[in-house]
Structure formats: C-alpha cells, structure tokens
Design a protein around this motif. Structure first.
Motif, PDB file in Angstrom:
ATOM      1  N   PHE A  20       0.975  -1.215  -0.244  1.00 40.53           N
ATOM      2  CA  PHE A  20      -0.122  -0.090  -0.101  1.00 40.53           C
ATOM      3  C   PHE A  20       0.979   1.403   0.041  1.00 40.53           C
ATOM      4  CE2 PHE A  20      -2.039  -3.341   2.020  1.00 40.53           C
ATOM      5  CZ  PHE A  20      -3.386  -3.539   1.629  1.00 40.53           C
ATOM      6  N   THR A  21       0.694   1.949  -0.844  1.00 40.22           N
ATOM      7  CA  THR A  21       1.197   3.507  -0.949  1.00 40.22           C
ATOM      8  C   THR A  21       0.392   4.608  -0.377  1.00 40.22           C
ATOM      9  OG1 THR A  21       2.642   2.633  -2.573  1.00 40.22           O
ATOM     10  CG2 THR A  21       2.747   5.020  -2.298  1.00 40.22           C
ATOM     11  N   LEU A  22       0.721   4.960   0.595  1.00 41.04           N
ATOM     12  CA  LEU A  22      -0.308   6.237   1.045  1.00 41.04           C
ATOM     13  C   LEU A  22       0.415   7.529   1.189  1.00 41.04           C
ATOM     14  CD1 LEU A  22      -1.501   3.618   2.453  1.00 41.04           C
ATOM     15  CD2 LEU A  22      -1.341   4.807   4.740  1.00 41.04           C
TER      16      LEU A  22
ATOM     17  N   VAL B 215       4.914   3.857   2.558  1.00 42.83           N
ATOM     18  CA  VAL B 215       4.568   2.372   1.931  1.00 42.83           C
ATOM     19  C   VAL B 215       4.466   1.279   3.200  1.00 42.83           C
ATOM     20  CG1 VAL B 215       5.277   0.762   0.485  1.00 42.83           C
ATOM     21  CG2 VAL B 215       5.804   3.280  -0.085  1.00 42.83           C
ATOM     22  N   PHE B 216       3.442   0.578   3.145  1.00 41.23           N
ATOM     23  CA  PHE B 216       3.489  -0.668   3.847  1.00 41.23           C
ATOM     24  C   PHE B 216       3.151  -1.904   3.255  1.00 41.23           C
ATOM     25  CE2 PHE B 216       1.894   3.116   6.232  1.00 41.23           C
ATOM     26  CZ  PHE B 216       2.553   3.001   7.320  1.00 41.23           C
ATOM     27  N   SER B 217       3.560  -3.035   3.490  1.00 42.90           N
ATOM     28  CA  SER B 217       3.279  -4.265   2.736  1.00 42.90           C
ATOM     29  C   SER B 217       2.649  -5.193   3.873  1.00 42.90           C
ATOM     30  CB  SER B 217       4.571  -4.833   2.332  1.00 42.90           C
ATOM     31  OG  SER B 217       4.963  -4.395   1.366  1.00 42.90           O
ATOM     32  N   VAL B 218       1.408  -5.727   3.647  1.00 45.82           N
ATOM     33  CA  VAL B 218       0.523  -6.128   4.932  1.00 45.82           C
ATOM     34  C   VAL B 218      -0.072  -7.602   4.224  1.00 45.82           C
ATOM     35  CG1 VAL B 218      -1.628  -5.862   5.964  1.00 45.82           C
ATOM     36  CG2 VAL B 218       0.047  -3.894   5.500  1.00 45.82           C
ATOM     37  N   MET B 219       0.327  -8.715   5.263  1.00 48.08           N
ATOM     38  CA  MET B 219      -0.317  -9.951   5.126  1.00 48.08           C
ATOM     39  C   MET B 219      -1.516  -9.733   5.714  1.00 48.08           C
ATOM     40  SD  MET B 219       1.131 -13.501   6.620  1.00 48.08           S
ATOM     41  CE  MET B 219       2.542 -13.665   5.217  1.00 48.08           C
ATOM     42  N   LYS B 220      -2.676 -10.514   4.860  1.00 48.06           N
ATOM     43  CA  LYS B 220      -4.097 -10.685   5.217  1.00 48.06           C
ATOM     44  C   LYS B 220      -4.353 -11.682   6.353  1.00 48.06           C
ATOM     45  CE  LYS B 220      -8.289 -11.547   2.775  1.00 48.06           C
ATOM     46  NZ  LYS B 220      -8.878 -11.445   1.183  1.00 48.06           N
ATOM     47  N   VAL B 221      -4.453 -11.196   7.655  1.00 48.27           N
ATOM     48  CA  VAL B 221      -4.742 -12.445   8.481  1.00 48.27           C
ATOM     49  C   VAL B 221      -6.088 -12.114   9.223  1.00 48.27           C
ATOM     50  CG1 VAL B 221      -2.177 -12.803   9.038  1.00 48.27           C
ATOM     51  CG2 VAL B 221      -3.404 -10.922  10.209  1.00 48.27           C
ATOM     52  N   GLY B 222      -6.584 -10.899   9.583  1.00 43.68           N
ATOM     53  CA  GLY B 222      -7.747 -10.708  10.272  1.00 43.68           C
ATOM     54  C   GLY B 222      -8.427  -9.617   9.732  1.00 43.68           C
ATOM     55  N   LYS B 223      -9.207  -8.745  10.876  1.00 45.30           N
ATOM     56  CA  LYS B 223     -10.107  -7.686  10.490  1.00 45.30           C
ATOM     57  C   LYS B 223      -9.662  -6.734   9.734  1.00 45.30           C
ATOM     58  CE  LYS B 223     -13.472  -5.178  13.099  1.00 45.30           C
ATOM     59  NZ  LYS B 223     -13.719  -4.803  14.766  1.00 45.30           N
ATOM     60  N   VAL B 224      -8.620  -6.037  10.193  1.00 46.83           N
ATOM     61  CA  VAL B 224      -8.112  -4.881   9.845  1.00 46.83           C
ATOM     62  C   VAL B 224      -7.138  -5.094   8.484  1.00 46.83           C
ATOM     63  CG1 VAL B 224      -6.429  -2.806  10.204  1.00 46.83           C
ATOM     64  CG2 VAL B 224      -7.668  -3.614  11.767  1.00 46.83           C
ATOM     65  N   THR B 225      -6.384  -6.063   8.439  1.00 48.11           N
ATOM     66  CA  THR B 225      -5.720  -6.564   7.199  1.00 48.11           C
ATOM     67  C   THR B 225      -6.669  -6.869   5.896  1.00 48.11           C
ATOM     68  OG1 THR B 225      -5.152  -8.708   8.114  1.00 48.11           O
ATOM     69  CG2 THR B 225      -3.484  -7.062   8.456  1.00 48.11           C
ATOM     70  N   THR B 226      -7.849  -7.399   6.527  1.00 47.17           N
ATOM     71  CA  THR B 226      -8.682  -7.765   5.275  1.00 47.17           C
ATOM     72  C   THR B 226      -9.510  -6.678   4.848  1.00 47.17           C
ATOM     73  OG1 THR B 226      -8.973 -10.273   6.331  1.00 47.17           O
ATOM     74  CG2 THR B 226     -10.577  -9.485   4.775  1.00 47.17           C
ATOM     75  N   ALA B 227      -9.495  -5.640   5.855  1.00 42.58           N
ATOM     76  CA  ALA B 227     -10.304  -4.541   5.230  1.00 42.58           C
ATOM     77  C   ALA B 227      -9.415  -3.547   4.453  1.00 42.58           C
ATOM     78  CB  ALA B 227     -10.695  -3.589   6.514  1.00 42.58           C
ATOM     79  N   LEU B 228      -8.335  -3.565   4.659  1.00 44.98           N
ATOM     80  CA  LEU B 228      -7.007  -2.970   3.899  1.00 44.98           C
ATOM     81  C   LEU B 228      -6.871  -3.526   2.710  1.00 44.98           C
ATOM     82  CD1 LEU B 228      -4.130  -2.363   6.273  1.00 44.98           C
ATOM     83  CD2 LEU B 228      -5.106  -0.666   4.650  1.00 44.98           C
TER      84      LEU B 228
END
Ligand SMILES: Cc1cc2nc3c(=O)[nH]c(=O)nc-3n(C[C@H](O)[C@H](O)[C@H](O)COP(=O)(O)OP(=O)(O)OC[C@H]3O[C@@H](n4cnc5c(N)ncnc54)[C@H](O)[C@@H]3O)c2cc1C
Ligand code: FES
Length: 279
Positions: free
Chosen positions: A27-29, A73-86
């Motif tokens: 994600f680039t913010l 920049v963040f690189s995020v693994m999908k594991v739960g509530k916030v990361t799935t929403a992202l």
C-alpha cells in the motif's frame, strides 16, 4: 499538545498484490495535509498504526525510506479484520495513520562500519527501508560493505522483486536471495537462511548484523552470527509483539519492564538476553 491517539489523514494511492499467493499487498499512502508530511519524520525500523475507519487499527513496519519523501509504504499480510479491510480497500480511500512509533535501527552507530542484513518473510519491510536509506546517494559513503541475505519459501513470496533485481546489479551491495527448495529457473541460492548465512560467512570485524524474520529463523540465525564472531551488542533484532496503543500506555506489549512499542521494537541481542524470554 498533540493528541497521540489522533490519526493523520492519508489517502491510499496504490494497492497492489505483492506476492504470488496474493496474501501480501503493498500500500502506498500519501499525506492529505502538507504540514502532516513535514511533521512525520521517521527512520528505518519504525512502525505506524494504520487506522481503517470503522474497522480498527493495526501496527505495520514502514517499508518506505525517509529518503523517499511524500509517501509511506506498507506491505501487509491478510490475517484478520483490519488487514482484510485494507486488502479490499479501493485506491483513493481515506485512512488514518498514527506515528512514527517506536525506536529505529541504530544507523548512527553503524555509520563507518559494515552491515549484514538477514531477513525472512514479510519482516523484510523495515529492512527494505534500511537498504534504500543506505543506498541513497547522500548516505552510501557513510556506511561500509553492505551484505543482504533474504530468504523466502519460494520465489513468488519475495517482496519487491523488481527492486531486488535492480539492487543485485549494483556493485555497492551484495544481495543474496535464497529459497527453501529448488525450483526450475531459480538462479539464487537454495537453503534455509541460517545455513546460507553460515555459507556466506560475512566478516564480523567492524560489522553489525540486523536480523528480522519469523521466530524460527531468528532462533537458528542468532547462533550462526555469534559463531561468526558478532557480539550480542552488534546483533540487532526487531520484535513484533501484539500491540494496542503503540505508545507505551496500555501495557499490551510488555516484555519484563520494557514496552516493545516504545522502548523497541528494535533491541540488540545483548538487551534481549537481559529480558524474560517471553518475546
Ligand atoms: C511493530 C510491528 C510491526 C508489524 N509489521 C507488519 C508488517 O509490516 N506487515 C504485516 O503484514 N504485519 C505486520 N505486523 C503484524 C500486524 O500488526 C498484525 O498482522 C495485525 O495487527 C493483524 O490485524 P488484524 O486486525 O488483521 O488481525 P486480527 O483480526 O486482530 O487477528 C487475526 C489473527 O492474527 C493474529 N495476530 C494479530 N496480531 C498479531 C501479531 N502482532 N503477531 C502475530 N499474530 C497476530 C491474531 O491472533 C489472529 O489469529 C506488525 C506488528 C508489529 C507489532
Ligand atoms: S502497545 Fe500499548 S503499551 Fe505497547
């Protein structure tokens, strides 16, 4: 006084799939307010709480470098509530960021010395920030030899593959990649990170090591570095304990008398050896 719980508004400029298994997205913010961007002064190794409105917030290592202004920049693994929403968030969405939080890699101490960076999995994010910082033309001469050993289970799981390929062409960094098992077409090394670190055998003389990755990788890499002669004071780790506030207020992340969010997440092995082994 600034309220440390108040997130800065940021816009999601880019949301793209980073790994072949589609579990990690980058994600680039960008900052909505110019003055927030000027205030957000960070160093490699720090993290931020990313707030998805209506879902919650979660801490992530900052993968961009302070030498790359105007974005985070963040690189995020999908594991739960916030990361799935992202992961599901369309580009252009507004979200919040609290930070920069925690301490950072001791780059002032490392200045003038060699550095070995050993990374595995998505913990590579803040290591990427460190490498980009050191390779910046304004900084490169301040540091000695830079060796990176970065491992993933298979080639599709490396982060920032194009950038690594570019860095491997440079002569001011030795960038070694390794995967767990042979696959057709792979030209890097094959083997687990601790074994490859032992084979590469970077010199510990006038040198620091930064190690970041899954606990099992760290567990087996630390003895290798010690065997190579790195003293615990010059082996640096970053912890990823569960966190809530990120600012030393809630007590969620304590290890002994240390707040990982505030006193860390970066600790030398010498510091960790004095803590209870609950990290
Ligand atoms: C300093 C720091 C830096 C981090 N950097 C990154 C990063 O760069 N990229 C990234 O993808 N993740 C990173 N993490 C982990 C990330 O914060 C968690 O994955 C995230 O909080 C999960 O939020 P969620 O709401 O999606 O999951 P939840 O719905 O809260 O939980 C889903 C599952 O994930 C587990 N979980 C939650 N937090 C953690 C954690 N910290 N460690 C292990 N398991 C956890 C829960 O037990 C549960 O099983 C970092 C954590 C810390 C403390
Ligand atoms: S996360 Fe609250 S004290 Fe560290």
């Amino acid at each position: 006084m600034n309220n440390p719980y108040l997130p800065l508004p940021m816009r999601l400029e880019k949301n793209f799939i980073e790994t072949e298994d589609k579990n990690i997205r980058t994600f680039t913010l960008t900052f909505v307010n110019k003055e927030d961007e000027e205030k957000f002064q960070y160093m490699p190794g720090q993290f931020a709480e990313v707030c998805v409105y209506g879902k919650g917030e979660a801490p992530f290592g900052i993968a961009s470098s302070p030498t790359e202004p105007g974005k985070l920049v963040f690189s995020v693994m999908k594991v739960g509530k916030v990361t799935t929403a992202l992961h599901d968030m369309p580009e252009g969405t507004l979200l919040g960021v609290r930070g920069p939080l925690g301490n950072y890699y001791p780059l002032e101490e490392i200045e003038g010395k060699d550095l070995v960076i050993v990374g595995g999995g998505f913990a590579y994010t803040t290591l990427r920030s460190t490498i980009a910082y050191i390779l910046n033309e304004k900084n490169r001469a301040r540091f000695g030899k830079l060796t990176v050993i970065y491992g993933a289970r298979n080639p599709g799981l490396f982060l920032y593959k194009d950038e690594i390929a570019e860095w491997q062409k440079r002569d001011d960094i030795e960038f070694i990649t390794t995967i767990d098992r042979e696959v057709p077409g792979w030209t890097g090394r094959v083997g687990f990170i601790p074994a490859v670190t032992e084979q590469v055998a970077p010199s510990s003389e006038n040198s620091y090591a930064i190690v970041c990755g899954p606990p099992v990788m760290i567990k087996f890499t630390l003895p290798v570095l010690e065997k190579l002669g790195f003293p615990p004071e010059r082996i640096v780790n970053s912890l990823e304990n569960r966190m809530k506030c990120g600012i030393g207020m809630c007590g969620r992340c304590n290890v002994g008398n240390k707040f990982v969010c505030k006193d860390g997440p970066v600790f030398t092995l010498a510091q960790l050896q004095k803590l209870p082994g609950e990290y």
